[in-house]
Design a protein around this motif. Sequence first.
Motif, PDB file in Angstrom:
ATOM      1  N   SER A 145       0.854  -1.174   0.000  1.00  0.00           N
ATOM      2  CA  SER A 145       0.000   0.000   0.000  1.00  0.00           C
ATOM      3  C   SER A 145       0.899   1.237   0.000  1.00  0.00           C
ATOM      4  O   SER A 145       2.023   1.207   0.520  1.00  0.00           O
ATOM      5  N   ILE A 146       0.403   2.297  -0.582  1.00  0.00           N
ATOM      6  CA  ILE A 146       1.226   3.495  -0.669  1.00  0.00           C
ATOM      7  C   ILE A 146       1.524   4.065   0.719  1.00  0.00           C
ATOM      8  O   ILE A 146       2.564   4.679   0.948  1.00  0.00           O
ATOM      9  N   LYS A 147       0.621   3.821   1.680  1.00  0.00           N
ATOM     10  CA  LYS A 147       0.835   4.318   3.034  1.00  0.00           C
ATOM     11  C   LYS A 147       2.006   3.602   3.717  1.00  0.00           C
ATOM     12  O   LYS A 147       2.569   4.103   4.676  1.00  0.00           O
ATOM     13  N   GLU A 148       2.347   2.402   3.237  1.00  0.00           N
ATOM     14  CA  GLU A 148       3.511   1.700   3.784  1.00  0.00           C
ATOM     15  C   GLU A 148       4.766   1.969   2.972  1.00  0.00           C
ATOM     16  O   GLU A 148       5.863   2.037   3.523  1.00  0.00           O
ATOM     17  N   GLU A 149       4.607   2.111   1.664  1.00  0.00           N
ATOM     18  CA  GLU A 149       5.786   2.289   0.820  1.00  0.00           C
ATOM     19  C   GLU A 149       6.418   3.662   0.967  1.00  0.00           C
ATOM     20  O   GLU A 149       7.636   3.785   1.087  1.00  0.00           O
ATOM     21  N   ALA A 150       5.609   4.706   0.913  1.00  0.00           N
ATOM     22  CA  ALA A 150       6.168   6.059   0.911  1.00  0.00           C
ATOM     23  C   ALA A 150       7.044   6.357   2.135  1.00  0.00           C
ATOM     24  O   ALA A 150       8.102   6.976   1.993  1.00  0.00           O
ATOM     25  N   PRO A 151       6.661   5.918   3.365  1.00  0.00           N
ATOM     26  CA  PRO A 151       7.530   6.183   4.509  1.00  0.00           C
ATOM     27  C   PRO A 151       8.916   5.546   4.405  1.00  0.00           C
ATOM     28  O   PRO A 151       9.863   6.019   5.043  1.00  0.00           O
ATOM     29  N   VAL A 152       9.051   4.470   3.595  1.00  0.00           N
ATOM     30  CA  VAL A 152      10.371   3.876   3.377  1.00  0.00           C
ATOM     31  C   VAL A 152      11.325   4.920   2.812  1.00  0.00           C
ATOM     32  O   VAL A 152      12.526   4.920   3.098  1.00  0.00           O
ATOM     33  N   PHE A 153      10.775   5.859   2.039  1.00  0.00           N
ATOM     34  CA  PHE A 153      11.583   6.892   1.397  1.00  0.00           C
ATOM     35  C   PHE A 153      11.486   8.229   2.121  1.00  0.00           C
ATOM     36  O   PHE A 153      11.836   9.277   1.571  1.00  0.00           O
ATOM     37  N   GLY A 154      10.998   8.195   3.354  1.00  0.00           N
ATOM     38  CA  GLY A 154      10.974   9.398   4.177  1.00  0.00           C
ATOM     39  C   GLY A 154       9.770  10.291   3.994  1.00  0.00           C
ATOM     40  O   GLY A 154       9.743  11.398   4.541  1.00  0.00           O
ATOM     41  N   PHE A 155       8.760   9.833   3.258  1.00  0.00           N
ATOM     42  CA  PHE A 155       7.582  10.664   3.041  1.00  0.00           C
ATOM     43  C   PHE A 155       6.477  10.288   4.011  1.00  0.00           C
ATOM     44  O   PHE A 155       6.181   9.102   4.197  1.00  0.00           O
ATOM     45  N   HIS A 156       5.824  11.309   4.591  1.00  0.00           N
ATOM     46  CA  HIS A 156       4.713  11.078   5.520  1.00  0.00           C
ATOM     47  C   HIS A 156       3.588  12.060   5.220  1.00  0.00           C
ATOM     48  O   HIS A 156       3.841  13.219   4.881  1.00  0.00           O
ATOM     49  N   TRP A 157       2.355  11.589   5.345  1.00  0.00           N
ATOM     50  CA  TRP A 157       1.188  12.439   5.141  1.00  0.00           C
ATOM     51  C   TRP A 157       1.119  13.478   6.250  1.00  0.00           C
ATOM     52  O   TRP A 157       1.435  13.196   7.415  1.00  0.00           O
ATOM     53  N   GLN A 158       0.673  14.673   5.907  1.00  0.00           N
ATOM     54  CA  GLN A 158       0.644  15.765   6.875  1.00  0.00           C
ATOM     55  C   GLN A 158      -0.388  15.550   7.968  1.00  0.00           C
ATOM     56  O   GLN A 158      -0.204  16.018   9.097  1.00  0.00           O
ATOM     57  N   ASP A 159      -1.482  14.869   7.633  1.00  0.00           N
ATOM     58  CA  ASP A 159      -2.551  14.632   8.605  1.00  0.00           C
ATOM     59  C   ASP A 159      -2.536  13.180   9.056  1.00  0.00           C
ATOM     60  O   ASP A 159      -2.557  12.265   8.217  1.00  0.00           O
ATOM     61  N   ALA A 160      -2.515  12.971  10.355  1.00  0.00           N
ATOM     62  CA  ALA A 160      -2.431  11.611  10.898  1.00  0.00           C
ATOM     63  C   ALA A 160      -3.639  10.761  10.529  1.00  0.00           C
ATOM     64  O   ALA A 160      -3.538   9.539  10.447  1.00  0.00           O
ATOM     65  N   ASP A 161      -4.788  11.397  10.296  1.00  0.00           N
ATOM     66  CA  ASP A 161      -6.001  10.646   9.973  1.00  0.00           C
ATOM     67  C   ASP A 161      -6.276  10.604   8.472  1.00  0.00           C
ATOM     68  O   ASP A 161      -7.392  10.338   8.044  1.00  0.00           O
ATOM     69  N   ALA A 162      -5.247  10.864   7.669  1.00  0.00           N
ATOM     70  CA  ALA A 162      -5.420  10.865   6.216  1.00  0.00           C
ATOM     71  C   ALA A 162      -5.792   9.480   5.707  1.00  0.00           C
ATOM     72  O   ALA A 162      -5.197   8.479   6.093  1.00  0.00           O
ATOM     73  N   GLY A 163      -6.809   9.421   4.848  1.00  0.00           N
ATOM     74  CA  GLY A 163      -7.250   8.151   4.276  1.00  0.00           C
ATOM     75  C   GLY A 163      -8.463   8.377   3.405  1.00  0.00           C
ATOM     76  O   GLY A 163      -9.184   9.372   3.563  1.00  0.00           O
ATOM     77  N   GLY A 164      -8.708   7.459   2.472  1.00  0.00           N
ATOM     78  CA  GLY A 164      -9.803   7.625   1.530  1.00  0.00           C
ATOM     79  C   GLY A 164     -11.171   7.710   2.184  1.00  0.00           C
ATOM     80  O   GLY A 164     -11.993   8.547   1.819  1.00  0.00           O
TER      81      GLY A 164
END
Length: 203
Positions: free
Chosen positions: A137-156
């Motif tokens: 899932s993109i929510k797991e992959e992106a943090p591998v590269f140091g990226f994090h969503w600005q809002d903790a409750d971000a989701g579809g």
Amino acid sequence: KALWLHARARTEGRPIAVKPAEFPDDRPIYFYDIETFGDEVFLHGAIRICAGEREERFFFADRPGDAGVPWREFLDYMARDSAALVYTWTTYENEHVEACWERFGGNERGYRTLHEGLADQCAWVKEHFVLPVRSYSIKEEAPVFGFHWQDADAGGTNCEAWYGEWLRTGEPGLREKILRYNRDDVLAMEVIDKELRALRRAE
């Protein structure tokens, strides 16, 4: 072998290339994500990269009944290119693209560029790399590269709820939060692409 590679990636905490990866630079690249409210697509977000230039665009429907407006605006925007690579994360967008075209029509050149360019970035990553993640899932992959969503409750699901609340209250902060979430989604795809390109060059 696949299990061993995943274990190695998890142990070393880094991506591992498993197949030679070619990154196209011969046409514009889009990172594209939508947000839905029920069956309606109320937001089309995209980042366009071409010849060293980068642009972010977001097309938002103020009401679900106006969903055709941002769709047609997005197709007009896509029509600037006769061909492009349009990354989405999985194929969720594909059926919505087809449905929007059937319902709303729009710029034929833009639709052709979008439809013919759609590519599943998640599947491509899984084909060429093993990442230290439990799922792709993109929510797991992106943090591998140091990226994090600005809002903790971000989701579809939450985004759909935010839109419903915004329709009810008109609270500007909710609209901004929706746009921020959608922007983070396309930014995450861009970061993954950029970091994997760097990994490929370093091999």
